[in-house]
Write a protein that holds these residues in place. Structure first.
Motif, short mmCIF file in Angstrom:
data_model
loop_
_atom_site.label_atom_id
_atom_site.label_comp_id
_atom_site.label_asym_id
_atom_site.label_seq_id
_atom_site.Cartn_x
_atom_site.Cartn_y
_atom_site.Cartn_z
N PHE A 12 0.72 -1.25 0.08
CA PHE A 12 0.02 0.05 -0.15
C PHE A 12 0.74 1.33 0.16
N THR A 13 0.69 1.97 -0.95
CA THR A 13 1.35 3.37 -1.16
C THR A 13 0.55 4.53 -1.51
N LYS A 14 1.05 5.48 -1.13
CA LYS A 14 0.44 7.08 -1.33
C LYS A 14 1.08 7.78 -1.92
N ASP A 15 0.94 8.61 -2.89
CA ASP A 15 2.11 9.46 -3.55
C ASP A 15 1.43 11.22 -3.29
N GLU A 16 2.24 12.07 -3.65
CA GLU A 16 2.07 13.37 -3.48
C GLU A 16 0.95 13.77 -4.06
N ALA A 17 0.65 13.22 -5.50
CA ALA A 17 -0.32 13.75 -6.35
C ALA A 17 -1.66 13.12 -5.81
N GLY A 18 -1.95 12.42 -4.58
CA GLY A 18 -3.07 12.04 -4.23
C GLY A 18 -3.49 10.57 -4.89
N ILE A 19 -2.62 9.76 -5.19
CA ILE A 19 -2.87 8.66 -5.60
C ILE A 19 -2.58 7.44 -4.88
N ALA A 20 -3.41 6.55 -4.49
CA ALA A 20 -2.99 5.48 -3.65
C ALA A 20 -2.98 4.16 -4.39
N ARG A 21 -2.11 3.20 -4.03
CA ARG A 21 -2.08 1.99 -5.03
C ARG A 21 -2.08 1.00 -3.92
N ILE A 22 -2.92 -0.07 -4.27
CA ILE A 22 -2.78 -1.36 -3.58
C ILE A 22 -2.24 -2.46 -4.51
N GLY A 40 -5.97 -6.73 5.06
CA GLY A 40 -5.37 -5.62 4.65
C GLY A 40 -6.06 -4.75 3.93
N LEU A 41 -6.90 -5.18 3.02
CA LEU A 41 -7.61 -4.15 2.30
C LEU A 41 -8.73 -3.56 3.17
N ILE A 42 -9.11 -4.12 4.03
CA ILE A 42 -10.16 -3.03 5.01
C ILE A 42 -9.17 -1.94 5.50
N ALA A 43 -7.96 -2.31 6.03
CA ALA A 43 -7.05 -1.42 6.68
C ALA A 43 -6.76 -0.21 5.91
N CYS A 44 -6.55 -0.49 4.31
CA CYS A 44 -6.29 0.22 3.36
C CYS A 44 -7.20 1.29 3.22
N CYS A 45 -8.46 0.68 3.17
CA CYS A 45 -9.55 1.63 3.10
C CYS A 45 -9.97 2.41 4.06
N GLU A 46 -9.68 2.07 5.23
CA GLU A 46 -9.74 2.99 6.66
C GLU A 46 -8.74 3.91 6.28
N ASP A 47 -7.87 3.57 6.04
CA ASP A 47 -6.63 4.53 5.97
C ASP A 47 -6.96 6.03 4.81
N ILE A 48 -7.46 5.26 3.74
CA ILE A 48 -7.73 6.16 2.42
C ILE A 48 -9.18 7.25 3.13
N ALA A 49 -9.92 6.48 3.91
CA ALA A 49 -11.18 7.30 4.44
C ALA A 49 -10.69 8.26 5.29
N ALA A 50 -9.69 7.97 6.02
CA ALA A 50 -9.24 9.18 7.02
C ALA A 50 -8.35 10.23 6.47
N ASP A 51 -7.83 10.00 4.97
CA ASP A 51 -6.82 10.95 4.54
C ASP A 51 -7.26 11.76 3.57
N PRO A 52 -7.68 12.79 3.70
CA PRO A 52 -8.43 13.77 2.51
C PRO A 52 -7.42 14.27 1.42
N SER A 53 -6.19 13.77 1.60
CA SER A 53 -5.04 13.80 0.79
C SER A 53 -5.38 12.83 -0.54
N VAL A 54 -5.83 11.83 -0.26
CA VAL A 54 -5.83 10.97 -1.38
C VAL A 54 -7.21 11.00 -2.36
N LYS A 55 -6.91 11.29 -3.62
CA LYS A 55 -8.21 11.40 -4.59
C LYS A 55 -8.36 10.19 -5.39
N VAL A 56 -7.67 9.20 -5.53
CA VAL A 56 -8.04 8.15 -6.28
C VAL A 56 -7.20 6.95 -5.82
N LEU A 57 -7.98 5.70 -6.04
CA LEU A 57 -7.36 4.27 -5.58
C LEU A 57 -6.90 3.47 -6.77
N ILE A 58 -6.04 2.93 -6.90
CA ILE A 58 -5.71 1.80 -7.93
C ILE A 58 -5.35 0.72 -7.15
#
Length: 270
Positions: A12-22, A40-58
């Protein structure tokens, strides 16, 4: 089953452009998912939900042979009771529902085999792009003898219609990329893994520039249109009897052992 941090089998990674990747990272097992990976997928979704900087998930699979070849069948060997069967399907509904409810657009980047639980994950994403060698299906009538939950059947039916769902499951065949595009199972087909990476990155970058509330409202509005009435977590659900019919059967045990033993199952219908 509680969520916990991803392992080296789920990156699971997140970049400065707001793109998260699993990345589903078990290429030696065609990225078959363990229960730990689902958590782990559940945990990633919870992380994204709490992080307003994420704009899209791949979401993608490691290597070029598979997005994900379903749940690792060895995980089922401990199943013995109705609670095991229903608990697993509730857990899967939690995993897939968490993906569907994410406020950000989700893209499944699919190369190679996309079957069982892997196909369910892809179907839960908003957009699906596949390579020309991608193959989709739920071959459980040939392998395990289990069934899909009502939520999964509804999700698939909303995408491709009930007749095609029956065709895929009854025949246990895998749908090729061109057919998947024609029936609406994927939105785009590209030539190979390199083209897939380029196209998905371009699409994700485009989505980071669009109005997030418009996309969020569209996602949530469509989800509500398709959603059944919400039930308490421990309440019986439509289709529980069908889950138990399959998971508690002699056939399910036979299918699992035959698959792991690399032989053809001897179905009895009981």
């Amino acid at each position: 089953m509680n969520a916990h941090a991803p392992t080296d089998e789920l990156l699971f990674t997140k970049d400065e452009a707001g793109i998260a990747r699993i990345v589903l990272n078990r290429p030696q097992a065609r990225n078959a998912l363990t229960f730990a990976m689902y958590r782990g997928l559940i945990a990633c979704c919870e992380d994204i939900a709490a992080d307003p900087s994420v704009k899209v998930l791949i979401i993608t699979g490691a290597g070029e042979k598979a997005f994900a070849a379903g749940t690792d069948i060895a995980q089922f060997r401990t199943f013995a009771t109705a609670k095991d069967a229903l608990g697993y399907e509730r857990f899967m509904d939690q995993v897939l529902g968490g993906l569907e409810r994410l406020r950000v657009p989700t893209i499944a980047a699919i190369a190679g085999a996309c079957t069982g639980g892997g196909a369910a994950i892809a179907a839960s994403c908003d957009l699906r792009i596949a390579t020309r060698d991608a193959r989709f299906g739920f071959p459980i009538a040939r392998t395990l003898g289990n069934c899909l939950s009502q939520a999964n059947l509804k999700r698939l039916s909303n995408l491709i219609g009930p007749a095609r769902v029956k065709d895929m499951i009854f025949t246990a065949r895998l749908v090729g990329a061109d057919e998947a595009l024609a029936i609406g199972l994927v939105g785009e087909v590209v030539e190979d893994a390199a083209a897939l990476t380029e196209r998905v990155d371009t699409l994700a970058t485009l989505l980071t520039t669009h109005a997030p509330l418009t996309m969020q409202a569209t996602k949530e509005g469509l989800r509500r249109l398709a959603e059944e009435d919400t039930l308490p977590e421990d309440a019986p659900r439509p289709g529980d009897d069908l889950i138990l019919l399959c998971y508690m059967s002699e056939d399910f045990r036979e299918g699992m052992e035959a698959f792991l033993g690399k032989r053809s199952p001897d179905w009895k219908g009981r």
